[in-house]
Design a protein around this motif. Sequence first.
Motif, PDB file in Angstrom:
ATOM      1  N   GLY A 214     -15.092  -0.148  14.307  1.00 23.98           N
ATOM      2  CA  GLY A 214     -14.215   0.870  14.887  1.00 23.98           C
ATOM      3  C   GLY A 214     -12.768   0.459  14.995  1.00 23.98           C
ATOM      4  N   GLY A 215     -12.519  -0.832  15.201  1.00 24.47           N
ATOM      5  CA  GLY A 215     -11.153  -1.336  15.266  1.00 24.47           C
ATOM      6  C   GLY A 215     -11.015  -2.551  14.374  1.00 24.47           C
ATOM      7  N   PHE A 216      -9.933  -2.632  13.614  1.00 21.24           N
ATOM      8  CA  PHE A 216      -9.773  -3.763  12.694  1.00 21.24           C
ATOM      9  C   PHE A 216      -8.308  -4.118  12.551  1.00 21.24           C
ATOM     10  CE2 PHE A 216      -9.944   0.168  10.252  1.00 21.24           C
ATOM     11  CZ  PHE A 216      -8.864   0.075   9.391  1.00 21.24           C
ATOM     12  N   THR A 217      -8.078  -5.325  12.069  1.00 20.83           N
ATOM     13  CA  THR A 217      -6.732  -5.827  11.814  1.00 20.83           C
ATOM     14  C   THR A 217      -6.617  -6.147  10.335  1.00 20.83           C
ATOM     15  OG1 THR A 217      -6.585  -6.743  14.055  1.00 20.83           O
ATOM     16  CG2 THR A 217      -5.044  -7.605  12.412  1.00 20.83           C
ATOM     17  N   MET A 218      -5.569  -5.626   9.699  1.00 18.47           N
ATOM     18  CA  MET A 218      -5.332  -5.878   8.282  1.00 18.47           C
ATOM     19  C   MET A 218      -4.295  -6.992   8.157  1.00 18.47           C
ATOM     20  SD  MET A 218      -7.368  -3.880   6.613  1.00 18.47           S
ATOM     21  CE  MET A 218      -6.726  -3.829   4.935  1.00 18.47           C
ATOM     22  N   ILE A 219      -4.761  -8.142   7.689  1.00 15.24           N
ATOM     23  CA  ILE A 219      -3.928  -9.342   7.586  1.00 15.24           C
ATOM     24  C   ILE A 219      -3.452  -9.497   6.149  1.00 15.24           C
ATOM     25  CG2 ILE A 219      -3.851 -11.837   7.914  1.00 15.24           C
ATOM     26  CD1 ILE A 219      -6.255 -11.491   9.852  1.00 15.24           C
ATOM     27  N   LYS A 220      -2.148  -9.637   5.960  1.00 14.86           N
ATOM     28  CA  LYS A 220      -1.616  -9.841   4.612  1.00 14.86           C
ATOM     29  C   LYS A 220      -1.293 -11.315   4.414  1.00 14.86           C
ATOM     30  CE  LYS A 220       0.784  -7.459   0.986  1.00 14.86           C
ATOM     31  NZ  LYS A 220       1.699  -6.356   0.607  1.00 14.86           N
ATOM     32  N   ALA A 221      -2.073 -11.954   3.561  1.00 17.57           N
ATOM     33  CA  ALA A 221      -1.927 -13.390   3.316  1.00 17.57           C
ATOM     34  C   ALA A 221      -1.900 -13.661   1.826  1.00 17.57           C
ATOM     35  CB  ALA A 221      -3.089 -14.146   3.968  1.00 17.57           C
ATOM     36  N   LYS A 222      -1.404 -14.832   1.472  1.00 17.26           N
ATOM     37  CA  LYS A 222      -1.311 -15.186   0.055  1.00 17.26           C
ATOM     38  C   LYS A 222      -2.681 -15.368  -0.577  1.00 17.26           C
ATOM     39  CE  LYS A 222       3.295 -17.254   0.233  1.00 17.26           C
ATOM     40  NZ  LYS A 222       4.121 -18.467  -0.021  1.00 17.26           N
ATOM     41  N   SER A 240      -2.632  -3.311  12.979  1.00 16.67           N
ATOM     42  CA  SER A 240      -3.931  -2.995  13.568  1.00 16.67           C
ATOM     43  C   SER A 240      -4.255  -1.531  13.339  1.00 16.67           C
ATOM     44  CB  SER A 240      -3.921  -3.312  15.062  1.00 16.67           C
ATOM     45  OG  SER A 240      -2.929  -2.559  15.734  1.00 16.67           O
ATOM     46  N   SER A 241      -5.566  -1.202  13.314  1.00 13.87           N
ATOM     47  CA  SER A 241      -5.934   0.170  12.966  1.00 13.87           C
ATOM     48  C   SER A 241      -7.312   0.550  13.492  1.00 13.87           C
ATOM     49  CB  SER A 241      -5.905   0.348  11.444  1.00 13.87           C
ATOM     50  OG  SER A 241      -6.213   1.682  11.091  1.00 13.87           O
ATOM     51  N   MET A 242      -7.475   1.866  13.663  1.00 11.76           N
ATOM     52  CA  MET A 242      -8.779   2.485  13.904  1.00 11.76           C
ATOM     53  C   MET A 242      -9.247   3.222  12.644  1.00 11.76           C
ATOM     54  SD  MET A 242      -7.835   4.401  17.449  1.00 11.76           S
ATOM     55  CE  MET A 242      -6.659   3.698  18.597  1.00 11.76           C
ATOM     56  N   GLY A 243      -8.455   3.170  11.596  1.00  2.53           N
ATOM     57  CA  GLY A 243      -8.811   3.870  10.362  1.00  2.53           C
ATOM     58  C   GLY A 243      -7.674   4.033   9.376  1.00  2.53           C
ATOM     59  N   PRO A 244      -6.493   4.539   9.813  1.00  5.95           N
ATOM     60  CA  PRO A 244      -5.380   4.728   8.865  1.00  5.95           C
ATOM     61  C   PRO A 244      -4.899   3.405   8.278  1.00  5.95           C
ATOM     62  CG  PRO A 244      -5.007   5.951  10.893  1.00  5.95           C
ATOM     63  CD  PRO A 244      -6.189   5.067  11.145  1.00  5.95           C
ATOM     64  N   ILE A 245      -4.320   3.508   7.091  1.00  4.42           N
ATOM     65  CA  ILE A 245      -3.817   2.344   6.366  1.00  4.42           C
ATOM     66  C   ILE A 245      -2.297   2.401   6.293  1.00  4.42           C
ATOM     67  CG2 ILE A 245      -3.801   1.159   4.130  1.00  4.42           C
ATOM     68  CD1 ILE A 245      -6.441   0.958   5.686  1.00  4.42           C
ATOM     69  N   ILE A 246      -1.643   1.282   6.577  1.00  5.98           N
ATOM     70  CA  ILE A 246      -0.203   1.135   6.346  1.00  5.98           C
ATOM     71  C   ILE A 246      -0.045   0.313   5.072  1.00  5.98           C
ATOM     72  CG2 ILE A 246       1.999   0.294   7.228  1.00  5.98           C
ATOM     73  CD1 ILE A 246       0.923   0.646  10.053  1.00  5.98           C
ATOM     74  N   ASN A 247       0.378   0.960   4.020  1.00  3.17           N
ATOM     75  CA  ASN A 247       0.494   0.285   2.726  1.00  3.17           C
ATOM     76  C   ASN A 247       1.744  -0.566   2.616  1.00  3.17           C
ATOM     77  OD1 ASN A 247      -1.902   1.358   1.404  1.00  3.17           O
ATOM     78  ND2 ASN A 247      -0.872   3.340   1.445  1.00  3.17           N
ATOM     79  N   SER A 248       2.836  -0.077   3.197  1.00  2.28           N
ATOM     80  CA  SER A 248       4.101  -0.798   3.068  1.00  2.28           C
ATOM     81  C   SER A 248       4.992  -0.455   4.253  1.00  2.28           C
ATOM     82  CB  SER A 248       4.799  -0.427   1.757  1.00  2.28           C
ATOM     83  OG  SER A 248       5.934  -1.235   1.535  1.00  2.28           O
ATOM     84  N   LEU A 249       5.784  -1.448   4.666  1.00  2.00           N
ATOM     85  CA  LEU A 249       6.696  -1.265   5.791  1.00  2.00           C
ATOM     86  C   LEU A 249       7.909  -2.146   5.536  1.00  2.00           C
ATOM     87  CD1 LEU A 249       6.948   0.096   8.612  1.00  2.00           C
ATOM     88  CD2 LEU A 249       5.878  -1.944   9.574  1.00  2.00           C
ATOM     89  N   TYR A 250       9.054  -1.508   5.300  1.00  2.84           N
ATOM     90  CA  TYR A 250      10.253  -2.287   5.004  1.00  2.84           C
ATOM     91  C   TYR A 250      11.502  -1.523   5.436  1.00  2.84           C
ATOM     92  CZ  TYR A 250      10.416   0.705   0.789  1.00  2.84           C
ATOM     93  OH  TYR A 250      10.448   1.781  -0.085  1.00  2.84           O
ATOM     94  N   ILE A 251      12.613  -2.250   5.478  1.00  2.00           N
ATOM     95  CA  ILE A 251      13.921  -1.669   5.798  1.00  2.00           C
ATOM     96  C   ILE A 251      14.780  -1.735   4.551  1.00  2.00           C
ATOM     97  CG2 ILE A 251      16.020  -1.934   7.171  1.00  2.00           C
ATOM     98  CD1 ILE A 251      14.214  -3.038   9.429  1.00  2.00           C
ATOM     99  N   GLU A 252      15.357  -0.618   4.182  1.00  2.00           N
ATOM    100  CA  GLU A 252      16.218  -0.524   3.006  1.00  2.00           C
ATOM    101  C   GLU A 252      17.579  -0.033   3.476  1.00  2.00           C
ATOM    102  OE1 GLU A 252      15.125   0.690  -1.414  1.00  2.00           O
ATOM    103  OE2 GLU A 252      15.256   2.448  -0.110  1.00  2.00           O
TER     104      GLU A 252
END
Length: 329
Positions: A214-222, A240-252
């Motif tokens: 039900g709850g998970f953490t998406m860790i981005k590692a090499k 962290s998420s209950m379902g939705p995915i964050i594919n990318s997060l950046y400042i431009e």
Amino acid sequence: MKERIYLLPKEGNFYKANLHCHTTISDGKLTPEQVKEEYQKNGYQIVAYTDHKKYCPHPELNSKDFLALAGLETDINEIRPGKERIRTRMFHINFYDTNPDEMPEEKARYCAADYWNYDLSYVNSYIKKMKKLGFLASYNHPYWSMQNYDEYTQLEGLFAMEIYNHGCELDGLYGYNPQAYDEMLRSGKKIFCLASDDNHNEYPFGHPLCDSFGGFTMIKAKELTYPAVMKALEKGDFYSSMGPIINSLYIEGNELVVETSPVQKIYVKMEGKNCYMKVAPPGERIKEARFTLTGREGFIRVACRTEKGNFANSNAYFLEDIPIDFTTE
């Protein structure tokens, strides 16, 4: 082309993790091996084994496609004569071992002791000792623990706290704690946020009260190795998420760019009560949003919500720590 500052790393792979888990070693109903089997079936690559006051690494479970993080959950309970346990306050803290090969005997000895001193100075000294032994400390389920602002904002040495705990949500709608996280941030705590299961598996898989998945953490590692994953956790390279995915997060430039799976709402929370938002029209969904930053936000953190009410939350990012030039267009 404007330079991009990646808040979630551009390079690496996302690995799905449950960072709060109980097995038959404490009060869970599944063995460590069964937990691995079931979580792998559901797309997880990482499980942190955090049995109550039981520091028990599981290197035998590690493989090329699964990583067992060593840890434990410590609870420091308020003792009040004549008061039921369900009415007492308690600090529950998860500790994740950054290097199980270092000081294993000392860790096993210190983690096995009972600690009942419900006192903030004592709790903070305990966290400090655990950090010296190589553990990362995460504060668990503040709502379920019946604690308030004056208590949890005085905790020191945390790397993270749970913004969502699936088991507590099933227990009594105690699981989602965004206000507590924002209060921590507004009090000056630069900590991250986790979503976890806290699974004990009292109910079978498929049952509406099953506390897994039900709850998970998406860790981005090499790579899926212990050092790489622990480094990513220490740096905050996860969401962290209950379902939705964050594919990318950046400042431009001075724009925050958020790319997600299809969701209903994308909000940017900040130090004040104002926020930025993009909301899909009725019957539609969105997958991307851009928000112009002014430099006055204090901190920013992204919260995405589906039409079913499931959230994904980024960690908070303090603008004073990000090299953004707000003097140019």
